[in-house]
Write a protein that holds these residues in place. Sequence first.
Motif, PDB file in Angstrom:
ATOM      1  N   TYR A 126       0.801  -1.228   0.000  1.00  0.00           N
ATOM      2  CA  TYR A 126       0.000   0.000   0.000  1.00  0.00           C
ATOM      3  C   TYR A 126       0.841   1.289   0.000  1.00  0.00           C
ATOM      4  O   TYR A 126       0.299   2.363   0.192  1.00  0.00           O
ATOM      5  N   ASP A 128       2.430   4.722  -0.584  1.00  0.00           N
ATOM      6  CA  ASP A 128       1.883   5.823  -1.390  1.00  0.00           C
ATOM      7  C   ASP A 128       2.770   6.166  -2.583  1.00  0.00           C
ATOM      8  O   ASP A 128       2.283   6.628  -3.612  1.00  0.00           O
ATOM      9  N   GLU A 139      -5.500  -1.405  -6.871  1.00  0.00           N
ATOM     10  CA  GLU A 139      -6.127  -0.362  -6.062  1.00  0.00           C
ATOM     11  C   GLU A 139      -6.703   0.729  -6.954  1.00  0.00           C
ATOM     12  O   GLU A 139      -7.797   1.256  -6.706  1.00  0.00           O
ATOM     13  N   ARG A 186      -7.548   7.049   1.840  1.00  0.00           N
ATOM     14  CA  ARG A 186      -6.342   7.850   1.577  1.00  0.00           C
ATOM     15  C   ARG A 186      -6.709   9.325   1.467  1.00  0.00           C
ATOM     16  O   ARG A 186      -7.810   9.669   1.041  1.00  0.00           O
ATOM     17  N   ASP A 187      -5.748  10.180   1.804  1.00  0.00           N
ATOM     18  CA  ASP A 187      -5.898  11.604   1.558  1.00  0.00           C
ATOM     19  C   ASP A 187      -5.681  11.862   0.068  1.00  0.00           C
ATOM     20  O   ASP A 187      -5.169  10.995  -0.659  1.00  0.00           O
ATOM     21  N   GLY A 190      -2.549  10.764  -1.691  1.00  0.00           N
ATOM     22  CA  GLY A 190      -2.216   9.345  -1.706  1.00  0.00           C
ATOM     23  C   GLY A 190      -1.734   8.797  -0.378  1.00  0.00           C
ATOM     24  O   GLY A 190      -1.582   7.585  -0.243  1.00  0.00           O
ATOM     25  N   THR A 191      -1.482   9.653   0.587  1.00  0.00           N
ATOM     26  CA  THR A 191      -1.033   9.178   1.891  1.00  0.00           C
ATOM     27  C   THR A 191      -2.238   8.743   2.730  1.00  0.00           C
ATOM     28  O   THR A 191      -3.383   9.037   2.382  1.00  0.00           O
ATOM     29  N   TRP A 192      -1.968   8.031   3.807  1.00  0.00           N
ATOM     30  CA  TRP A 192      -3.037   7.625   4.713  1.00  0.00           C
ATOM     31  C   TRP A 192      -2.740   8.126   6.112  1.00  0.00           C
ATOM     32  O   TRP A 192      -1.603   8.445   6.449  1.00  0.00           O
TER      33      TRP A 192
END
Length: 320
Positions: A126, A128, A139, A186-187, A190-192
Motif C-alpha cells: 500500500y 503511497d 487499487e 487515503r488523503d 495518496g497518503t493515509w
Amino acid sequence: MSSHSSPISRYSLSVAGGDLGAIVAATLRRLESSFNGVASVLFRDTEAIARTSRGGADTLQNRADAGLGGIHRSAAGRSDPVADLALNPPDRLGPPLRTGKNPGLLVADELDRMYRTGEKARWANYDDKLLKQGLRKFEHWLRIEGPLAPLTEHYGLNCWEMIGYAGARAGVLDKHQLRDLFQLPRDPDGTWREGDMNSFIERMERKRMPGGSRIYTGEPGSPRPQRGDIVMWNSTGDHVTMATGRTAADGSPELYSFWHAPKHPLTWDEATEYSSVTDAVQVTSVNELTEAMYNMRLKDGEVLYDRSIPFEIHYGRGPW
C-alpha cells in the motif's frame, strides 16, 4: 364419496355410445410416442454432458462441489463474468456473479490456472509512492470504472489483493465487496492517516474470514485448512495465502501464494522500494513461508520478525 364427478367420469359421459376402449388405446399410443421422443432427447443431451465432463473432470468437479448456479447475464446480454463485473456501474452491481456452497473452490481453481500458465505480476504493497508511480494497479482499478486488466510486470498488488483479483476473475466477488475489503482510505495526495491504517489492519481477519477462523498448530491429527480456505499469518494479515487442499513435501499444508518468497529474495530497489516482479502464484507451504518470513531483512539489515515470537497461522472460509 364426493357428489362431484371425477374428470375421468365426465370424459366417459362425453363419449357415450362410442368405443371407449379404442379411444384409450389410441391415446396411450400417442403418449408412448411422445415419451419415446423425450427420452431420446434426454439421452442425447445427457451423453453430450457426459462427454464434456469426461474431457474436463478436474474443473467440473470443483464446480459441482461449489454448488454453482448459472453465470450472471447483464441486461445487454453479456455472459463474460469479468466484463460484467468491471463494466456495470457500481451502484447497479448485484450479488456475486456465481454463488454456491463454497465458491472458494473456484478461487483456488483460478489461482491454480494462473500458476500453471506462468503469469507474472508486481508485488506492491500500500506504499503511497507506488500508488503515485502507477504501480498499484489493482487499487487504482477499484477507484474507477473499466475492465479488469490482465496481470503484467507493471500491474501491482499485494498478497491478499491477488486473492481478490482471482476472486474477481472467477466471478465470486463483485466490485462492492472488493472495495469494502481492499480500499484503504487515503488523503488526496495518496497518503493515509495512522488511524485509518490501524483500523484497516485490525479488521483484516474479521473481513477476510467473516465466518470465523481456526489456528493451525501443526500437531499430528490437528485440523488443517481445506482447499479454498484463506490462510493468514497473524490476525493482522502479515501474509495471506490460499490452501490448495494438499500436503506439501515438508508435511505442512500446501498453499497458493503471491509474494517474492520463498522462490526469490526481496531486494531493495531505489525507485520502487520493496516492490518486485515475481510469479503471480507460487505453490509453496506453511513451513517454507514461515521460514522465509523469519529470514526477512529490512534495508538496513534489521530482522523484521523475531524467531522467539511464533506466528499464529489462522485459516478459514473467505468472504464469498
